[in-house]
Design an enzyme around this catalytic site. Structure first.
Site, PDB file in Angstrom:
ATOM      1  N   GLY A   1     -16.101   0.403  -6.397  1.00 16.91           N
ATOM      2  CA  GLY A   1     -15.389  -0.391  -7.390  1.00 16.91           C
ATOM      3  C   GLY A   1     -15.570   0.018  -8.831  1.00 16.91           C
ATOM      4  O   GLY A   1     -15.013  -0.634  -9.722  1.00 16.91           O
TER       5      GLY A   1
ATOM      6  N   GLU B   1     -20.685   2.797  -2.535  1.00 11.49           N
ATOM      7  CA  GLU B   1     -19.531   3.365  -1.831  1.00 11.49           C
ATOM      8  C   GLU B   1     -18.363   3.647  -2.772  1.00 11.49           C
ATOM      9  O   GLU B   1     -17.279   3.100  -2.583  1.00 11.49           O
ATOM     10  CB  GLU B   1     -19.067   2.303  -0.822  1.00 11.49           C
ATOM     11  CG  GLU B   1     -19.092   2.708   0.597  1.00 11.49           C
ATOM     12  CD  GLU B   1     -18.858   1.499   1.489  1.00 11.49           C
ATOM     13  OE1 GLU B   1     -19.318   1.548   2.618  1.00 11.49           O
ATOM     14  OE2 GLU B   1     -18.228   0.510   1.058  1.00 11.49           O
ATOM     15  N   PRO B   2     -18.560   4.458  -3.780  1.00 15.10           N
ATOM     16  CA  PRO B   2     -17.455   4.685  -4.712  1.00 15.10           C
ATOM     17  C   PRO B   2     -16.406   5.638  -4.155  1.00 15.10           C
ATOM     18  O   PRO B   2     -16.732   6.590  -3.440  1.00 15.10           O
ATOM     19  CB  PRO B   2     -18.160   5.338  -5.914  1.00 15.10           C
ATOM     20  CG  PRO B   2     -19.347   6.021  -5.318  1.00 15.10           C
ATOM     21  CD  PRO B   2     -19.762   5.234  -4.114  1.00 15.10           C
TER      22      PRO B   2
ATOM     23  N   CYS C   1      15.309   6.554  -5.086  1.00 15.05           N
ATOM     24  CA  CYS C   1      16.378   5.565  -5.217  1.00 15.05           C
ATOM     25  C   CYS C   1      15.762   4.171  -5.279  1.00 15.05           C
ATOM     26  O   CYS C   1      15.733   3.443  -4.270  1.00 15.05           O
ATOM     27  CB  CYS C   1      17.333   5.665  -4.051  1.00 15.05           C
ATOM     28  SG  CYS C   1      18.193   7.210  -4.081  1.00 15.05           S
ATOM     29  N   GLU C   2      15.263   3.832  -6.438  1.00 21.93           N
ATOM     30  CA  GLU C   2      14.510   2.586  -6.609  1.00 21.93           C
ATOM     31  C   GLU C   2      14.287   2.436  -8.114  1.00 21.93           C
ATOM     32  O   GLU C   2      13.645   3.295  -8.732  1.00 21.93           O
ATOM     33  CB  GLU C   2      13.170   2.774  -5.865  1.00 21.93           C
ATOM     34  CG  GLU C   2      12.115   1.772  -6.148  1.00 21.93           C
ATOM     35  CD  GLU C   2      12.302   0.506  -5.358  1.00 21.93           C
ATOM     36  OE1 GLU C   2      12.408   0.564  -4.130  1.00 21.93           O
ATOM     37  OE2 GLU C   2      12.342  -0.564  -6.002  1.00 21.93           O
TER      38      GLU C   2
ATOM     39  N   TYR D   1      -6.172   7.374  -4.729  1.00 18.30           N
ATOM     40  CA  TYR D   1      -5.115   6.470  -4.270  1.00 18.30           C
ATOM     41  C   TYR D   1      -3.700   6.933  -4.659  1.00 18.30           C
ATOM     42  O   TYR D   1      -2.811   6.098  -4.828  1.00 18.30           O
ATOM     43  CB  TYR D   1      -5.371   5.038  -4.771  1.00 18.30           C
ATOM     44  CG  TYR D   1      -6.727   4.507  -4.343  1.00 18.30           C
ATOM     45  CD1 TYR D   1      -6.998   4.229  -3.008  1.00 18.30           C
ATOM     46  CD2 TYR D   1      -7.753   4.313  -5.267  1.00 18.30           C
ATOM     47  CE1 TYR D   1      -8.243   3.772  -2.607  1.00 18.30           C
ATOM     48  CE2 TYR D   1      -9.000   3.856  -4.878  1.00 18.30           C
ATOM     49  CZ  TYR D   1      -9.241   3.587  -3.544  1.00 18.30           C
ATOM     50  OH  TYR D   1     -10.474   3.130  -3.139  1.00 18.30           O
TER      51      TYR D   1
END
Ligand code: LLP
Length: 438
Positions: free
Chosen positions: A247, A292-293, A363-364, A392
């Site tokens: 985190g 746990e990074p 297309c968004e 991510y």
């Protein structure tokens, strides 16, 4: 611009990462391209591990591989001697095929599938994290089937609320993750584990959220968790391992603090010092300490290179600069309103002179990578480098619109090479079948 790690602008005015000119990388590998600074990844791992060893003793960091998962990153973790966190059969498979020693893996998940538990056993995953009412029973059955005693942690919800984007908070009372300490569910789950012949209760885990800068939230989590460990100790249950999750926040834009690797370790130091104090004050057995990074290890190591294409200037309203990628390689702005910084990598010394919006090609309408960024006047063919895309982005990429997912290239000391090869259109259609339903 605040360049990090091994990044600089070279004498051609080009952005350089890990000794590689970004213009040269784009020519060699094409765009869009994920570029990962290997030295940065390794230096954070080393610094975290060293800080734990020097300020606490027994412990390790476990790289949360959901942030970025491919064989090359597991290979780095193998070489750096870290543990890993895996959350699916796919991550277990990839890590094991990279030759990672799976006894150093923590397998998480709020709904572990039968096939995933079976694979975890076959791969020899060292620790499985109990996070569902029937996990203990199911893991015990699999352990029996494979004739082993499986080490497990129990994920608890300490009820600590970190100040971060609400979509990515995971330890609120209303959460699909973890057993609540307060309600008694956590101790009940631990007793359930302890009663099973093929399980070995090893300790407790918590994860209070992601992209956190508020250090007091971590200190509070340590306090709550050690209170809980004391309570367990008084009830005759020994806790060998305390895994505090990940985190740690990273620098995306000027709104975020920016740490060098050394300053980063202050987070870890705060945790080890708080934990050591609590151990002494509360007279509990000193647990092995795990963090746990994910984001902190790979986030700032990553840069995405795009080519500028169409430019749409709506007089008095907005100027859109479109790139050859978008939400398919970085869903975070659309999903979390995440913000990013960027430069024109081929003209990195040019003065920013106009505010534009960087639009993806999907297309968004929501496919916007950066809203309102000041850049030099961009034109078709310019190279845009978006920073802090190592976590991510690749791991959450999709083939929406049947766009291919960009390749990943690692750079280090002037050398570059594929970590993930480019997807082809054939790859996209490879699993397609026209079903015989007539
Ligand atoms: N451990 C556990 C149990 C986790 O659930 C997570 C992240 C981590 C470690 C690593 O957290 P980190 O150090 O990377 O913040 N997709 C979101 C992030 C979701 C994080 C989920 N769990 C994003 O793009 O911001």
């Amino acid at each position: 611009m605040n360049y990090r790690s091994t990044m600089k602008v070279n004498d051609k005015g080009h952005l350089e990462i890990g000794g590689c000119d970004c213009v040269g990388l784009a020519e060699k590998y094409g765009t869009p391209l994920y570029v990962m600074d290997e030295e940065y990844v390794r230096s954070v791992c080393r610094a975290f591990r060293q800080t734990i060893a020097q300020t606490y003793g027994e412990g390790n960091m476990a790289y949360a591989s959901k942030a970025f998962s491919c064989k090359a990153i597991y290979n780095i973790m193998k070489q750096e001697g870290t543990c890993i966190d895996v959350v699916s059969g796919g991550e277990i498979y990839t890590a094991a095929s990279a030759g990672f020693d799976m006894s150093r893996a923590f397998f998480h998940g709020n709904n572990k599938l039968d096939g995933e538990l079976d694979l975890a056993m076959q791969a020899g995953v060292g620790t499985i994290v109990v996070d569902a009412a029937d996990d203990a029973e199911r893991i015990n059955e699999y352990a029996k089937k494979y004739g082993r005693v499986q080490k497990v942690l129990v994920r608890v919800n300490p009820g600590v609320e970190a100040h971060t984007h609400s979509y990515i908070q995971t330890a609120k009372v209303d959460s699909k993750f973890g057993f609540s300490i307060k309600s008694g569910a956590a101790e009940k789950a631990i007793k359930d584990v302890a009663s099973r012949s093929n399980l070995k209760f090893s300790g407790v885990h918590c994860h209070i959220g992601s992209q956190i800068f508020d250090r007091s939230a971590f200190a509070l989590a340590v306090d709550v968790m050690t209170d809980f460990i004391k309570q367990l100790q008084e009830d005759g249950i020994t806790v060998d391992v305390l895994n505090l999750g990940g985190g740690f926040g990273v620098h995306y834009t000027e709104e975020d603090p920016k740490y060098n690797v050394g300053e980063y370790c202050d987070y870890v130091k705060l945790l080890t010092q708080t934990l050591s104090d609590c151990v002494e004050r509360k007279k509990i057995k000193k647990p092995v300490f795990i963090i746990e990074p994910g984001r902190a290890i790979v986030g700032e190591a990553g840069v995405t290179l795009y080519s500028v294409g169409a430019i749409k200037d709506i007089e008095g309203v907005r100027k859109y600069v479109a790139i050859d990628g978008g939400m398919t390689d970085n869903i975070r702005p659309a999903l979390y309103e995440a913000k990013y910084e960027a430069v024109l990598a081929n003209r990195a010394n040019d003065k920013p002179e106009e505010v534009v919006t960087i639009a993806g090609k999907c297309c968004e309408s929501g496919d916007i990578i950066i809203k309102d960024i000041k850049l030099p006047k961009a034109k078709r063919g310019d190279l845009l480098a978006v920073f802090t895309t190592g976590a991510y982005c690749y791991s959450m990429a999709s083939n929406y619109n049947r766009n291919v997912i960009p390749p990943v290239v690692f750079v280090r000391g002037g050398k570059s090479g594929y970590a993930v090869r480019p997807q082809t259109y054939e790859d996209l259609a490879r699993l397609d079948v026209i079903p015989d339903t007539e």
